[in-house]
Design a protein around this motif. Structure first.
Motif, mmCIF file in Angstrom:
data_model
loop_
_atom_site.group_PDB
_atom_site.id
_atom_site.type_symbol
_atom_site.label_atom_id
_atom_site.label_comp_id
_atom_site.label_asym_id
_atom_site.label_seq_id
_atom_site.Cartn_x
_atom_site.Cartn_y
_atom_site.Cartn_z
ATOM 1 N N UNK A 64 45.786 33.139 50.011
ATOM 2 C CA UNK A 64 46.893 32.399 49.390
ATOM 3 C C UNK A 64 46.744 32.332 47.875
ATOM 4 N N UNK A 65 45.516 32.495 47.381
ATOM 5 C CA UNK A 65 45.275 32.559 45.940
ATOM 6 C C UNK A 65 45.507 33.993 45.481
ATOM 7 N N UNK A 66 46.534 34.210 44.654
ATOM 8 C CA UNK A 66 46.932 35.564 44.284
ATOM 9 C C UNK A 66 45.895 36.278 43.413
ATOM 10 N N UNK A 67 44.918 35.545 42.891
ATOM 11 C CA UNK A 67 43.846 36.197 42.122
ATOM 12 C C UNK A 67 42.740 36.734 43.020
ATOM 13 N N UNK A 68 42.794 36.384 44.299
ATOM 14 C CA UNK A 68 41.819 36.896 45.248
ATOM 15 C C UNK A 68 42.323 38.191 45.882
ATOM 16 N N UNK A 219 32.313 38.402 43.853
ATOM 17 C CA UNK A 219 31.947 38.307 42.443
ATOM 18 C C UNK A 219 33.123 38.671 41.549
ATOM 19 N N UNK A 220 33.883 39.667 41.951
ATOM 20 C CA UNK A 220 35.070 40.036 41.187
ATOM 21 C C UNK A 220 36.126 38.944 41.266
ATOM 22 N N UNK A 221 36.261 38.325 42.414
ATOM 23 C CA UNK A 221 37.208 37.222 42.566
ATOM 24 C C UNK A 221 36.797 36.030 41.702
ATOM 25 N N UNK A 222 35.503 35.761 41.638
ATOM 26 C CA UNK A 222 35.027 34.646 40.815
ATOM 27 C C UNK A 222 35.375 34.866 39.351
ATOM 28 N N UNK A 223 35.249 36.114 38.906
ATOM 29 C CA UNK A 223 35.603 36.426 37.521
ATOM 30 C C UNK A 223 37.089 36.251 37.289
ATOM 31 N N UNK A 392 52.568 38.813 31.562
ATOM 32 C CA UNK A 392 51.932 39.309 32.778
ATOM 33 C C UNK A 392 50.794 38.378 33.181
ATOM 34 N N UNK A 393 50.827 37.934 34.404
ATOM 35 C CA UNK A 393 49.736 37.148 34.962
ATOM 36 C C UNK A 393 48.989 38.014 35.973
ATOM 37 N N UNK A 394 47.714 37.745 36.130
ATOM 38 C CA UNK A 394 46.906 38.594 37.004
ATOM 39 C C UNK A 394 47.180 38.277 38.460
#
Length: 618
Positions: A64-68, A219-223, A392-394
């Motif tokens: 649900x978190x689009x950055x993940x 780790x990439x998601x945390x960043x 642009x948002x990530x």
């Protein structure tokens, strides 16, 4: 506060625990070595919802978190034993592999799924015969190599008989590469061009890591979820405005200097500049496009090919016509080539405006004011009219699709008209510089400009810092003009800051920084900048598709991949310059100058004396 951090960490670990691994890839090279008639398939699996399954609830929460990463989508690279399926066709093989993956997932996690096969590889698919187009590319490359060797041999013997020898001699082209351009009004701009090009190259060298099969996705998601990440993402998004502003500054200075030296109006002057620009751009561009349409598929052949697919064999014409940032942008040939189309369009628009300045000098200030208004108004109108976000948002899903599914990227980032602010502020900076020098009041103007630059820099930092809280605001883009105003100010702040930076450095009398940026080595590297930009796409994706997978996301691998792509891009750019850009630029400009000299275009004393300019800035 510390208790809350601990609780959040426990919750995060709970959700990640026992999750299906997003990427599971068998070693492709080992598979080819182990089996005589190997079969290797890449499958993508979509997990089906099941709210009664606790594991699915954890997957749904994280996704649900689009950055993940979308944790409900999995990838598997599977080495299949040749004794069982070696003779089965790809359609039946796909069904067998898909069923195997789905059964494995259900037995392990209790979740239903749907699996598709992206590609399967065999010895036959890895060793296909050369197509006619591939042979043609090899013949062209070999011909360029042999001609360069022959021309260099003739040159060293002191026999420069004809333009062909002068054009293709490695010795002559190296001299052209290392020769400082004495006509450059502001030589420090070449140093800035080099810094900008290398920054873009390093950034682009790291971006594909997001799309690679990695073991430590958390780790990439945390960043990506770090609170400062939106600020970094904004800087990455608007970095391209540097090149638009620089292009506007260089083009504006070139035109204004010509207006001063030739008061008589000649509209065909802009036609000549356009032709010379195309002479420089098209040969290298066409060569690389042809490479991508033919031989490039052999370089990236393997399990990751589907991730780095381009459309040069189908849509090459959009690049050659410089309309690729408007036509078929979701299926691009050379993803980074959109900039060349936008830059050429802005060059043509600015040519029309500067033509009016030359024909009607008193309109200069009015046209500059109109350009400044348009620079703010057009981006705001596009954001409001298209109901897009301010910037642009990530979004990990968009990043995994190489931004080709991102509406904001297609409708706001790529089009020429939404990038007018950077180019226009570059042209306005050129007008301001010429006015300051002509008026002989540089000291007073420099003080004002330094204060303006400091103020604009503070505003730029503030506007970009606001992106860190922008996702927290519940602002509906369909109802609010906030996005339009904020997005316009954000983009304009970059172009305006760059323009002011050029002016501050241009009016400095003594500066170690300016001397460093004006060093002859910078001029040499600046001449390679165009080839670096064109070659980087081929090199970066070629390196990533041949890197052992799955890999660990971390500093070490990033350094390895970045170093490799930077080195190979520089080598490729040097070869492209020596074998394509310099020779064809020399021949093209030579033909154009003879064409002008014979009076075919216009019989003018100016063209007879000024038609030897063989190098035009991008």
């Amino acid at each position: 506060m510390s208790t809350l951090i601990v609780i959040n960490l426990i919750v995060k670990l709970t959700h990640y625990r026992k999750l299906p691994q997003i990427y599971q890839y068998d070693d492709f090279s080992a598979c080819r070595t182990r089996y005589t008639d190997f079969v290797y398939c890449v499958a993508t699996t979509k997990l089906l919802p099941d709210e009664t399954n606790e594991l699915w609830n954890n997957i749904s929460f994280l996704s649900s978190n689009r950055r993940n990463f979308p944790h409900d989508k999995l990838e598997n690279g599977i080495c299949v034993n040749d004794h069982h399926v070696g003779a089965i066709d790809d359609t039946k093989l796909g069904k067998i592999v898909g069923a195997h993956v789905s059964i494995t997932i259900y037995n392990k996690y209790g979740l239903q799924s749907h699996t598709d096969i992206e590609s399967c590889w065999r010895n036959s698919s890895m060793n296909q015969e050369l197509a006619t187009s591939e042979k043609v590319f090899l013949y062209i490359s070999l011909s360029l190599f042999l001609i360069s060797i022959y021309a260099t041999w003739k040159d060293y013997k002191g026999v420069i008989s004809g333009d062909l020898i002068a054009a293709f001699s490695i010795r002559q082209n190296f001299h052209r590469l290392t020769k400082t351009n004495s006509t450059n009004a502001l030589p420090f701009l070449e140093g800035l061009r080099v810094i900008g090009t290398m920054t873009i190259l390093v950034v682009h060298s790291q971006l594909p890591m997001i799309r690679m099969p990695i073991k430590n996705t958390e780790d990439l998601e945390a960043q990506a979820n770090h609170f400062v990440f939106p600020f970094i993402n904004s800087a990455n998004t608007h970095m391209i405005q540097f090149f638009f502003a620089l292009g506007g500054m260089v083009f504006g200075l070139s035109c204004l200097n010509h207006f001063d030296s030739c008061s008589a109006f000649h509209g065909l002057y802009f036609v000549e500049k356009l032709v010379r620009r195309l002479i420089r751009i098209l040969p290298v561009y066409s060569f690389v496009i042809f490479y991508h349409a033919t031989w490039y598929k052999r370089v990236k052949r393997g399990p990751l090919e589907f991730k780095f697919y381009d459309y040069c064999s189908e849509h090459w014409w959009t690049n050659v016509l410089f309309i690729n940032n408007y036509v078929l942008p979701t299926k691009p040939c050379l993803q980074y080539g959109w900039y060349l189309g936008a830059d050429l369009h802005l060059f043509l628009i600015s040519s029309s405006l500067l033509m009016l300045v030359w024909r009607f000098p008193r309109t200069k200030q009015t046209i500059a004011a109109i350009m400044a208004i348009v620079a703010f108004a057009v981006p705001a109108f596009v954001i409001y009219n298209n109901s897009t976000a301010a910037t642009m948002t990530f979004d990990m899903r968009h990043a995994l699709a190489e931004l080709r599914t991102y509406k904001h990227f297609i409708e706001y980032y790529l089009p020429s008209h939404t990038n007018v602010s950077g180019y226009f502020f570059g042209v306005i900076a050129a007008m301001t510089y010429k006015g300051a020098v002509a008026g002989d009041h540089q000291n007073r103007v420099q003080t004002v400009l330094q204060r303006a630059f400091a103020t604009c820099t503070i505003a730029l930092v503030g506007l970009n810092a606001f992106t860190t809280v922008l996702p927290l605001l519940d602002l509906n883009p369909h109802l609010s003009i906030f996005h339009a105003v904020y997005g316009s100010l954000l983009k304009a702040s970059w172009g305006l800051s760059y323009g002011l930076l050029f002016l501050v450095l241009g009016l400095k009398r003594e500066s170690l920084l300016v001397d460093f940026l004006s060093h002859p080595l910078m001029h040499c590297l600046a001449k390679l900048s165009y080839c670096i930009y064109i070659a980087q796409y081929s090199v970066i994706y070629g390196v990533y598709t041949n890197f052992p997978i799955p890999l660990i996301y971390g500093t070490f691998n990033l350094i390895i991949l970045t170093s490799a792509t930077v080195f190979l891009s520089l080598v490729s750019a040097f070869l492209l310059y020596m074998a394509v850009e310099a020779p064809f630029g020399y021949l093209g400009n030579k033909c154009l100058s003879l064409f002008i000299e014979k009076g075919t275009i216009v019989n003018s004393e100016y063209y007879l004396t000024h038609s030897t300019q063989f190098y035009v800035k991008l």
